[in-house]
Motif scaffolding. Structure first.
Motif, short mmCIF file in Angstrom:
data_model
loop_
_atom_site.label_atom_id
_atom_site.label_comp_id
_atom_site.label_asym_id
_atom_site.label_seq_id
_atom_site.Cartn_x
_atom_site.Cartn_y
_atom_site.Cartn_z
N CYS A 13 2.80 2.06 -2.23
CA CYS A 13 2.96 2.45 -3.65
C CYS A 13 2.38 3.84 -3.90
O CYS A 13 1.27 4.15 -3.47
CB CYS A 13 2.24 1.42 -4.53
SG CYS A 13 2.17 1.86 -6.27
N ALA A 24 0.81 -1.23 0.00
CA ALA A 24 0.00 0.00 0.00
C ALA A 24 0.84 1.27 0.00
O ALA A 24 0.31 2.36 -0.23
CB ALA A 24 -0.93 0.00 1.21
N ASN A 64 2.12 5.05 -7.04
CA ASN A 64 1.65 5.07 -8.43
C ASN A 64 2.55 5.91 -9.35
O ASN A 64 2.06 6.66 -10.18
CB ASN A 64 0.21 5.57 -8.50
CG ASN A 64 -0.76 4.60 -7.86
OD1 ASN A 64 -0.79 3.43 -8.19
ND2 ASN A 64 -1.54 5.08 -6.91
N GLU A 114 -1.52 -1.58 -13.64
CA GLU A 114 -2.11 -0.54 -12.80
C GLU A 114 -3.43 -1.04 -12.26
O GLU A 114 -4.40 -1.23 -13.01
CB GLU A 114 -2.30 0.75 -13.62
CG GLU A 114 -2.68 1.93 -12.78
CD GLU A 114 -2.71 3.22 -13.60
OE1 GLU A 114 -2.51 3.15 -14.83
OE2 GLU A 114 -2.94 4.29 -13.00
N GLY A 115 -3.50 -1.25 -10.95
CA GLY A 115 -4.73 -1.71 -10.34
C GLY A 115 -5.65 -0.56 -10.02
O GLY A 115 -5.38 0.59 -10.39
N GLU A 116 -6.69 -0.85 -9.30
CA GLU A 116 -7.69 0.19 -9.00
C GLU A 116 -7.10 1.30 -8.13
O GLU A 116 -7.33 2.48 -8.37
CB GLU A 116 -8.86 -0.47 -8.29
CG GLU A 116 -10.17 0.25 -8.51
CD GLU A 116 -11.34 -0.61 -8.06
OE1 GLU A 116 -12.06 -0.16 -7.17
OE2 GLU A 116 -11.50 -1.73 -8.59
N LEU A 117 -6.29 0.90 -7.13
CA LEU A 117 -5.71 1.89 -6.21
C LEU A 117 -4.21 2.04 -6.40
O LEU A 117 -3.68 3.14 -6.37
CB LEU A 117 -6.01 1.50 -4.76
CG LEU A 117 -7.49 1.49 -4.37
CD1 LEU A 117 -7.66 0.95 -2.96
CD2 LEU A 117 -8.08 2.90 -4.47
N ILE A 118 -3.54 0.93 -6.54
CA ILE A 118 -2.08 0.94 -6.68
C ILE A 118 -1.70 -0.05 -7.77
O ILE A 118 -2.54 -0.80 -8.26
CB ILE A 118 -1.39 0.53 -5.35
CG1 ILE A 118 -1.88 -0.86 -4.91
CG2 ILE A 118 -1.58 1.59 -4.29
CD1 ILE A 118 -1.11 -1.45 -3.74
N TYR A 119 -0.42 -0.04 -8.11
CA TYR A 119 0.06 -1.01 -9.07
C TYR A 119 0.06 -2.40 -8.44
O TYR A 119 0.17 -2.54 -7.22
CB TYR A 119 1.45 -0.63 -9.56
CG TYR A 119 1.38 0.37 -10.69
CD1 TYR A 119 1.60 -0.02 -12.00
CD2 TYR A 119 1.04 1.70 -10.44
CE1 TYR A 119 1.50 0.90 -13.04
CE2 TYR A 119 0.94 2.63 -11.46
CZ TYR A 119 1.17 2.22 -12.77
OH TYR A 119 1.06 3.11 -13.80
N GLN A 120 -0.07 -3.42 -9.27
CA GLN A 120 -0.13 -4.78 -8.77
C GLN A 120 0.76 -5.69 -9.62
O GLN A 120 1.12 -5.35 -10.75
CB GLN A 120 -1.58 -5.29 -8.81
CG GLN A 120 -2.50 -4.57 -7.84
CD GLN A 120 -3.94 -5.05 -7.95
OE1 GLN A 120 -4.81 -4.35 -8.44
NE2 GLN A 120 -4.17 -6.27 -7.51
#
Ligand code: SF4
Ligand code: SF4
Length: 89
Positions: free
Chosen positions: A9, A7, A11, A26-32
Protein backbone atom coordinates in the motif's frame (compact mmCIF):
# COMPACT_ATOMS: atom_id res chain seq x y z
CA UNK A 1 -14.09 -13.45 2.83
CA UNK A 2 -13.04 -10.03 3.96
CA UNK A 3 -10.24 -8.40 2.04
CA UNK A 4 -7.00 -7.11 3.48
CA UNK A 5 -4.46 -4.48 2.51
CA UNK A 6 -0.85 -5.58 2.21
CA UNK A 7 2.42 -3.75 2.86
CA UNK A 8 2.59 -2.69 -0.80
CA UNK A 9 0.00 0.00 0.00
CA UNK A 10 1.28 3.44 -0.99
CA UNK A 11 -1.29 5.34 1.09
CA UNK A 12 -2.83 6.94 -1.97
CA UNK A 13 -6.20 7.32 -0.21
CA UNK A 14 -8.40 6.41 -3.19
CA UNK A 15 -9.90 3.25 -1.67
CA UNK A 16 -11.25 4.67 1.57
CA UNK A 17 -13.94 6.90 0.03
CA UNK A 18 -15.22 4.24 -2.39
CA UNK A 19 -15.97 1.65 0.30
CA UNK A 20 -19.75 1.43 0.77
CA UNK A 21 -19.36 -0.05 4.25
CA UNK A 22 -16.86 2.38 5.76
CA UNK A 23 -14.59 -0.62 6.25
CA UNK A 24 -11.35 1.10 5.24
CA UNK A 25 -9.39 3.39 7.50
CA UNK A 26 -5.96 4.95 7.62
CA UNK A 27 -3.79 2.87 9.92
CA UNK A 28 -0.52 3.80 11.50
CA UNK A 29 1.57 2.78 8.47
CA UNK A 30 -0.84 1.82 5.73
CA UNK A 31 -4.55 1.71 5.11
CA UNK A 32 -6.42 -1.14 6.75
CA UNK A 33 -9.71 -2.99 6.37
CA UNK A 34 -12.10 -3.81 9.21
CA UNK A 35 -12.95 -7.44 8.56
CA UNK A 36 -16.27 -7.20 10.34
CA UNK A 37 -17.41 -4.46 7.93
CA UNK A 38 -15.99 -5.76 4.63
CA UNK A 39 -18.53 -7.71 2.55
CA UNK A 40 -16.37 -7.81 -0.60
CA UNK A 41 -18.95 -5.19 -1.62
CA UNK A 42 -21.66 -7.90 -1.71
CA UNK A 43 -25.02 -6.17 -1.43
CA UNK A 44 -23.72 -2.94 -2.96
CA UNK A 45 -21.67 -3.75 -6.07
CA UNK A 46 -20.75 -6.72 -8.27
CA UNK A 47 -17.04 -6.26 -7.68
CA UNK A 48 -14.93 -5.06 -4.74
CA UNK A 49 -14.66 -1.32 -5.28
CA UNK A 50 -11.38 -0.91 -3.42
CA UNK A 51 -9.73 -3.51 -5.66
CA UNK A 52 -11.07 -1.69 -8.73
CA UNK A 53 -9.43 1.59 -7.77
CA UNK A 54 -6.20 0.46 -6.08
CA UNK A 55 -3.28 1.44 -8.33
CA UNK A 56 -0.85 -1.11 -6.89
CA UNK A 57 -3.15 -4.14 -6.62
CA UNK A 58 -2.46 -4.72 -2.94
CA UNK A 59 -5.90 -5.82 -1.70
CA UNK A 60 -6.21 -9.62 -1.73
CA UNK A 61 -8.72 -11.78 0.07
CA UNK A 62 -7.90 -12.42 3.71
CA UNK A 63 -7.73 -16.19 4.30
CA UNK A 64 -8.18 -15.55 8.02
CA UNK A 65 -11.82 -14.67 7.31
CA UNK A 66 -13.32 -17.41 5.15
CA UNK A 67 -16.88 -16.41 4.29
CA UNK A 68 -19.07 -17.53 1.41
CA UNK A 69 -21.40 -15.23 -0.47
CA UNK A 70 -24.30 -16.03 1.87
CA UNK A 71 -22.25 -15.05 4.90
CA UNK A 72 -21.17 -11.84 3.19
CA UNK A 73 -24.79 -11.03 2.34
CA UNK A 74 -25.79 -11.62 5.97
CA UNK A 75 -23.02 -9.26 7.04
CA UNK A 76 -24.29 -6.66 4.56
CA UNK A 77 -27.84 -7.05 5.91
CA UNK A 78 -26.75 -6.68 9.49
CA UNK A 79 -24.64 -3.62 8.66
CA UNK A 80 -27.42 -1.91 6.72
CA UNK A 81 -30.12 -2.67 9.25
CA UNK A 82 -27.91 -1.44 12.07
CA UNK A 83 -27.17 1.75 10.13
CA UNK A 84 -30.75 2.54 9.16
CA UNK A 85 -32.61 1.09 12.08
CA UNK A 86 -35.11 -0.41 9.67
CA UNK A 87 -36.10 -4.03 9.29
CA UNK A 88 -34.26 -5.59 6.37
CA UNK A 89 -35.40 -9.08 5.52
FE1 SF4 B 1 -15.00 -1.94 1.36
FE2 SF4 B 1 -15.84 -3.41 -0.67
FE3 SF4 B 1 -13.24 -3.08 -0.28
FE4 SF4 B 1 -14.61 -4.58 1.42
S1 SF4 B 1 -14.29 -5.01 -0.77
S2 SF4 B 1 -13.14 -2.99 1.96
S3 SF4 B 1 -16.60 -3.56 1.44
S4 SF4 B 1 -14.71 -1.49 -0.83
FE1 SF4 C 1 -3.33 1.63 -0.31
FE2 SF4 C 1 -4.41 0.65 -2.56
FE3 SF4 C 1 -5.91 1.94 -0.77
FE4 SF4 C 1 -4.16 3.29 -2.22
S1 SF4 C 1 -5.98 2.22 -3.00
S2 SF4 C 1 -4.53 3.50 -0.01
S3 SF4 C 1 -2.50 1.82 -2.39
S4 SF4 C 1 -4.84 0.00 -0.47
Amino acid sequence: MALKITAECINCDVCEPVCPNQAIFEGELIYQILSDRCTECVGHFDTPQCVEVCPVDCIPKDPDYPEDRGALMNKYLSLTSAASGSDVT
